[in-house]
Design a protein around this motif. Structure first.
Motif, mmCIF file in Angstrom:
data_model
loop_
_atom_site.group_PDB
_atom_site.id
_atom_site.type_symbol
_atom_site.label_atom_id
_atom_site.label_comp_id
_atom_site.label_asym_id
_atom_site.label_seq_id
_atom_site.Cartn_x
_atom_site.Cartn_y
_atom_site.Cartn_z
ATOM 1 N N LYS A 160 5.594 5.188 1.296
ATOM 2 C CA LYS A 160 5.184 6.573 1.190
ATOM 3 C C LYS A 160 6.297 7.381 0.538
ATOM 4 N N ALA A 174 0.826 -1.205 0.000
ATOM 5 C CA ALA A 174 0.000 0.000 0.000
ATOM 6 C C ALA A 174 0.861 1.256 0.000
ATOM 7 N N ASP A 175 0.526 2.182 -0.893
ATOM 8 C CA ASP A 175 1.206 3.474 -0.946
ATOM 9 C C ASP A 175 0.338 4.499 -0.207
ATOM 10 N N LEU A 176 0.847 5.025 0.904
ATOM 11 C CA LEU A 176 0.080 5.963 1.727
ATOM 12 C C LEU A 176 0.239 7.411 1.268
ATOM 13 N N THR A 192 6.531 2.342 7.609
ATOM 14 C CA THR A 192 6.530 2.722 6.199
ATOM 15 C C THR A 192 7.950 2.803 5.648
ATOM 16 N N HIS A 220 3.855 -1.065 3.751
ATOM 17 C CA HIS A 220 3.436 0.317 3.545
ATOM 18 C C HIS A 220 4.570 1.135 2.939
ATOM 19 N N ILE A 261 -6.198 -0.579 3.877
ATOM 20 C CA ILE A 261 -5.176 -1.175 4.755
ATOM 21 C C ILE A 261 -5.799 -1.581 6.091
ATOM 22 N N ILE A 263 2.185 0.681 12.024
ATOM 23 C CA ILE A 263 2.376 1.017 10.619
ATOM 24 C C ILE A 263 3.803 1.477 10.393
#
Length: 309
Positions: free
Chosen positions: A176, A149-151, A191, A174, A162, A189
């Protein structure tokens, strides 16, 4: 068979795997089939003809698949069993900056790393739109072995997805964009940052992503308590990988500081270094002690200088 007909046949052969492929992948496949002596016009004309006859369809800029077919992720590739990775990210409309950056992240970082690790990837825009897209997303979040997942951009759909994935207790990674701050503080979380404008960081992100994917345990996580060990192991792996990432960042910062310190020392030394003295001054330093000891030499030196005037 004409050159254009041969190009169309090879393109159909590539797309028959049920997946979507870029123009670049089509050309690479043509090269594998020893078809290199064609013009751009012949290639573009062949693609347009396939589109016109509805044998293929365009799902995005420069990305095509067999028309009217649902994407089926291959279970095996070259005899090796493949796992599935669902990619969650802000996508945006075609032609927007959001879409461009999402495609770059997907095509140049996530997809090649996943393929290297034995995963086939799928993004929401690659789903079959004829059914319930929402249900397909939920199924992927529940069933796929891995979710990335790209936040970036704080997209609410991404955060919902997510959160939904968390209940499956299966691996999730994760990402970003560098320097972007997550709008809330959730210790679980972890990242990993990326910067699409920095090729060195792109390479480093790919290495870290590969390491994380290989470290996860992809055992079937059941609703019973037996599944808790796998979940806890994956949380530990995520935490350890986050520590390794922060160590890498700290190491880079130390190197940067060291380089800045060395540069400052050199600049300071150069600033304090005296200006070189003239030839005359240097000569005076050499001659003056001798002249003081032997005053008669002054007259001799004066007479010598007269000869050169």
């Amino acid at each position: 068979m004409t050159k254009s007909a041969m190009i169309k046949e090879v393109i159909i052969q590539l797309l028959s795997d049920g997946g979507s492929h870029t123009v670049s992948e089509m050309k690479d496949y043509l090269a594998q089939k020893n078809m290199k002596d064609y013009s751009e016009g012949q290639f573009a004309g062949s693609v347009n003809n396939l589109l016109k006859n509805k044998r293929i369809e365009k799902i995005d800029r420069g990305i095509y698949r067999i028309a009217g077919t649902e994407i089926v992720l291959p279970k095996e590739r070259n005899g090796v069993s493949m796992k599935r990775c669902f990619v969650v990210s802000p996508i945006g409309d075609t032609g927007t900056d959001i879409r461009k950056k999402a495609d770059q992240l997907y095509q140049h970082i996530i997809k090649p790393v996943c393929e290297k690790c034995g995963f086939v990837t799928q993004r929401i825009d690659e789903f079959n739109a004829s059914g319930s897209i929402t249900q397909e997303i939920l199924d992927a979040l529940n069933d796929y072995e891995l979710v990335i997942a790209d936040l970036t951009g704080h997209n609410p759909n991404v955060f919902f997805e997510i959160g939904y994935r968390a209940k499956s207790q299966k691996p999730i990674i994760h990402l970003k964009r560098k320097d972007e701050i997550i709008p809330f503080d959730v210790p679980a979380i972890h990242t990993f940052e990326y910067d699409l404008t920095d090729l060195d960081m792109v390479s480093a992100t790919k290495d870290r992503l590969e390491q994380v994917i290989k470290n996860f345990k992809y055992d079937e996580v059941k609703e019973s308590k037996k599944g808790s060990n796998s979940f806890e192991n994956n949380i530990m792996v995520a935490s350890l990988n986050d520590i390794l990432y922060k160590i890498d960042v700290l190491t880079e910062e130390i190197k940067k500081k060291e380089n800045e310190t060395i540069k400052t020392v050199i600049e300071t030394f150069n600033a304090q270094k005296p200006e070189p003295e003239s030839f005359e001054t240097e000569m005076m330093k050499v001659l003056m002690p001798a002249l003081i000891k032997n005053p008669d030499a002054v007259d001799a030196l004066a007479k010598l200088s007269e000869k050169f005037k």
